[in-house]
Design an enzyme around this catalytic site. Structure first.
Site, PDB file in Angstrom:
ATOM      1  CG  ASP A 149      -4.785  -1.616  14.719  1.00 55.35           C
ATOM      2  OD1 ASP A 149      -3.717  -1.434  15.337  1.00 55.35           O
ATOM      3  OD2 ASP A 149      -4.845  -1.765  13.482  1.00 55.35           O
ATOM      4  CD  GLU A 154      -1.259  -3.629  10.549  1.00 54.84           C
ATOM      5  OE1 GLU A 154      -2.283  -4.200  10.910  1.00 54.84           O
ATOM      6  OE2 GLU A 154      -1.228  -2.436  10.197  1.00 54.84           O
ATOM      7  CG  HIS A 204     -11.979  -3.280  10.237  1.00 51.77           C
ATOM      8  ND1 HIS A 204     -10.992  -2.439   9.836  1.00 51.77           N
ATOM      9  CD2 HIS A 204     -11.390  -4.481  10.431  1.00 51.77           C
ATOM     10  CE1 HIS A 204      -9.847  -3.096   9.774  1.00 51.77           C
ATOM     11  NE2 HIS A 204     -10.066  -4.348  10.117  1.00 51.77           N
ATOM     12  CG  HIS A 226      -2.523  -6.765   7.575  1.00 51.58           C
ATOM     13  ND1 HIS A 226      -1.640  -6.087   6.770  1.00 51.58           N
ATOM     14  CD2 HIS A 226      -3.525  -5.895   7.838  1.00 51.58           C
ATOM     15  CE1 HIS A 226      -2.083  -4.861   6.551  1.00 51.58           C
ATOM     16  NE2 HIS A 226      -3.233  -4.719   7.189  1.00 51.58           N
ATOM     17  CD  GLU A 281      -7.377  -6.547   9.402  1.00 52.33           C
ATOM     18  OE1 GLU A 281      -6.184  -6.866   9.253  1.00 52.33           O
ATOM     19  OE2 GLU A 281      -7.761  -5.392   9.579  1.00 52.33           O
ATOM     20  CG  ASP A 334      -3.820  -2.421   2.531  1.00 53.17           C
ATOM     21  OD1 ASP A 334      -4.699  -2.191   3.384  1.00 53.17           O
ATOM     22  OD2 ASP A 334      -2.682  -2.803   2.819  1.00 53.17           O
ATOM     23  CG  ASN A 389      -2.173   0.793   1.036  1.00 56.11           C
ATOM     24  OD1 ASN A 389      -2.412   1.328  -0.051  1.00 56.11           O
ATOM     25  ND2 ASN A 389      -2.993   0.875   2.072  1.00 56.11           N
ATOM     26  NE  ARG A 447      -2.773  -7.337  12.980  1.00 58.22           N
ATOM     27  CZ  ARG A 447      -3.742  -7.489  12.099  1.00 58.22           C
ATOM     28  NH1 ARG A 447      -4.485  -8.585  12.108  1.00 58.22           N
ATOM     29  NH2 ARG A 447      -3.981  -6.555  11.195  1.00 58.22           N
ATOM     30  CG  HIS A 493      -2.535   1.961  12.966  1.00 58.03           C
ATOM     31  ND1 HIS A 493      -1.855   2.814  12.144  1.00 58.03           N
ATOM     32  CD2 HIS A 493      -2.918   0.936  12.183  1.00 58.03           C
ATOM     33  CE1 HIS A 493      -1.844   2.332  10.909  1.00 58.03           C
ATOM     34  NE2 HIS A 493      -2.480   1.183  10.908  1.00 58.03           N
ATOM     35  CE1 TYR A 514      -5.563   2.006  10.802  1.00 55.21           C
ATOM     36  CE2 TYR A 514      -6.403   1.311  12.937  1.00 55.21           C
ATOM     37  CZ  TYR A 514      -6.077   1.030  11.631  1.00 55.21           C
ATOM     38  OH  TYR A 514      -6.292  -0.219  11.142  1.00 55.21           O
ATOM     39  CD  GLU A 546      -4.073  -4.936  14.592  1.00 60.35           C
ATOM     40  OE1 GLU A 546      -5.232  -5.397  14.755  1.00 60.35           O
ATOM     41  OE2 GLU A 546      -3.689  -4.480  13.507  1.00 60.35           O
ATOM     42  CD1 TRP A 549      -2.155   7.797  10.146  1.00 60.40           C
ATOM     43  CD2 TRP A 549      -1.665   5.842   9.154  1.00 60.40           C
ATOM     44  NE1 TRP A 549      -3.326   7.254   9.691  1.00 60.40           N
ATOM     45  CE2 TRP A 549      -3.051   6.039   9.080  1.00 60.40           C
ATOM     46  CE3 TRP A 549      -1.108   4.669   8.607  1.00 60.40           C
ATOM     47  CZ2 TRP A 549      -3.916   5.135   8.473  1.00 60.40           C
ATOM     48  CZ3 TRP A 549      -1.956   3.765   8.006  1.00 60.40           C
ATOM     49  CH2 TRP A 549      -3.346   3.990   7.933  1.00 60.40           C
ATOM     50  NE  ARG A 578      -9.795  -2.408  13.453  1.00 61.62           N
ATOM     51  CZ  ARG A 578      -8.889  -1.829  12.653  1.00 61.62           C
ATOM     52  NH1 ARG A 578      -7.735  -2.423  12.405  1.00 61.62           N
ATOM     53  NH2 ARG A 578      -9.127  -0.681  12.081  1.00 61.62           N
TER      54      ARG A 578
END
Ligand code: GCO
Ligand code: MG
Length: 403
Positions: A211, A263, A123, A313, A340, A317, A38, A284, A213, A160, A237, A403, A148
């Site tokens: 998550d 991930e 999600h 993961h 996921e 994407d 991605n 993951r 992130h 996020y 996560e 991010w 999630r």
């Protein structure tokens, strides 16, 4: 022996960019592999076209392990997301070919099914807690056993995991990266309430995940894990960036909330310490970014020794080719945990017709020979590549952050 006669990269953008490798053999059978990274898609496309494909022509497509080692050791420059996504695409395509030639779905070649299907999580996200819970209720109605929860944080414009779209969360956009703004203290105040209200509304049968992130320090992650203990999460996560694997010791020592990481990992070396020291519960790493089915099985084998389970993961994407490969892997591996599953858009599904299916919260790869997924090249050709970036993130004072 099935000889590789040609290979090419197909770039398409049915709503988002995907890179697909198609390998053809002299037996009239071809295989497909996902190579999507991605926001950096064309780097992998070039790695394949300019450097890998010339080395594939004339090789025996059955020699999956040998070709894997050839591409890994033979490049001299090992690991990294670009290299490992390119190797993964070759690996997936070769498993697809082997399955088609054997007349068997890939999971049968991996030892057969270890379970009826792969439990998946969806999600649920919303701008506030009640919207997130409403969405989670929809997933319950679809039959999901795990969801999630991500919610907007009071005082932050965007965060996020929260988007306007219902089932196709897509963070990669724009001609240049979007800039978002972050405050860990605001975030940490809001998450326990999300799960407290989530449990009140959704009950205790549904598995709940979250998550972070990569946004907490180890001590902040430890506190969050502790605060969430009463709500019995399935996992927390990416609690902290995991380049420093030892950082998880501190989190682990403070909380019994199960931890998932990986991930963005691309090799077994990224998770070796996390697994061997039992610092995590779920790994993951995923088929497309971690060297394909061949390497992911090696990671799962190591993880199994330490009671770490898989949780690949599976965001949008990762193309349907990866999704199929993940399900063949997941249904066969002894220490599967969860997969996921973010649904793809109808445009993406049309470009990649597939045999996998969802029922009662579980997914099955289907019984078509090979991976059971294809690419409709005619349709794919109608969607031109469209440069898109993942967002970047700054603290409220402008400092660049994760991010
Ligand atoms: C997840 C991930 C994704 C990633 C995305 C980046 O848990 O699904 O964190 O949402 O951010 O796949 O490309
Ligand atoms: Mg994630």
């Amino acid at each position: 022996m099935p000889t590789i006669t040609s290979a090419r990269v197909i770039v398409t953008c049915p709503g988002r960019n995907f890179i697909t490798l198609k390998i053809e053999t002299d037996q009239g059978v071809y295989g497909v592999g996902d190579a999507t990274l991605n926001g950096r898609e064309l780097a992998v496309a070039s790695y394949l076209t300019d450097h890998v494909i010339p080395c594939l022509i004339g090789r025996d497509a059955h020699r999956i392990e040998d070709i894997w080692q050839y591409l890994y050791k033979g490049a001299y420059w090992r690991r990294g997301p670009v290299t490992m996504s390119a190797i993964a695409a070759v690996d997936m395509a070769l498993w697809d070919i082997k399955g088609k030639l054997a007349g068997l779905p890939v999971y049968q070649l991996l030892g057969g099914a270890s379970r009826e299907g792969c439990m998946v999580y969806g999600h649920a996200n919303g701008s506030d807690i009640s919207e997130t819970i409403e969405r989670a209720q929809e997933y319950l109605e679809f039959g999901y056993k795990a969801v999630r929860l991500q919610s907007g944080v009071p005082g932050l414009k965007a965060t996020y995991g929260v988007s306007g779209e219902r089932f196709y969360y897509e963070p990669a956009k724009g001609n240049l990266p979007d800039e978002t703004c972050w405050s860990t203290s605001k975030y940490l105040r809001s998450v326990p309430e999300l799960f407290q209200k989530g449990r009140d509304a959704l009950g205790w049968d549904l598995h709940l995940l979250h998550d972070v992130h990569h946004r907490c320090t180890p001590i902040e992650a430890a506190r969050l894990g502790k605060d969430l203990e009463p709500y019995r999460l399935f996992w927390l996560e990416d609690a902290t960036p995991a380049e420093d694997q030892a950082a998880f010791r501190l989190i682990r020592q403070h909380t019994t909330t199960p931890l998932a990481v990986g991930e963005i990992f691309n090799s077994i070396w990224d998770c070796k310490q996390l697994i061997e020291e039992q610092l995590i519960d779920y790994i993951r790493a995923t088929v497309v970014h971690a060297g394909g089915i061949t390497h992911l099985r090696r990671i799962a084998g190591l993880a199994d020794l330490y009671q770490v389970r898989t949780g690949c993961h599976g965001a949008t994407d990762l193309s349907p080719v990866s999704m199929a490969a993940a399900l063949h892997f997941g249904i066969s591996v002894p220490n599967f945990g969860i997969q996921e599953y973010m649904r793809h858009t109808p445009e993406t599904d049309a470009v990649f017709p597939h045999a996998y299916s969802f029922q009662d919260g579980l997914m099955h790869p289907g019984d078509k020979p090979g991976l059971g997924v294809d690419i409709d090249e005619k349709l794919a050709a109608g969607y031109e590549y469209n440069r898109a970036y993942l967002p970047v993130n700054r603290l409220e004072d402008g400092t660049m952050f994760n991010w």
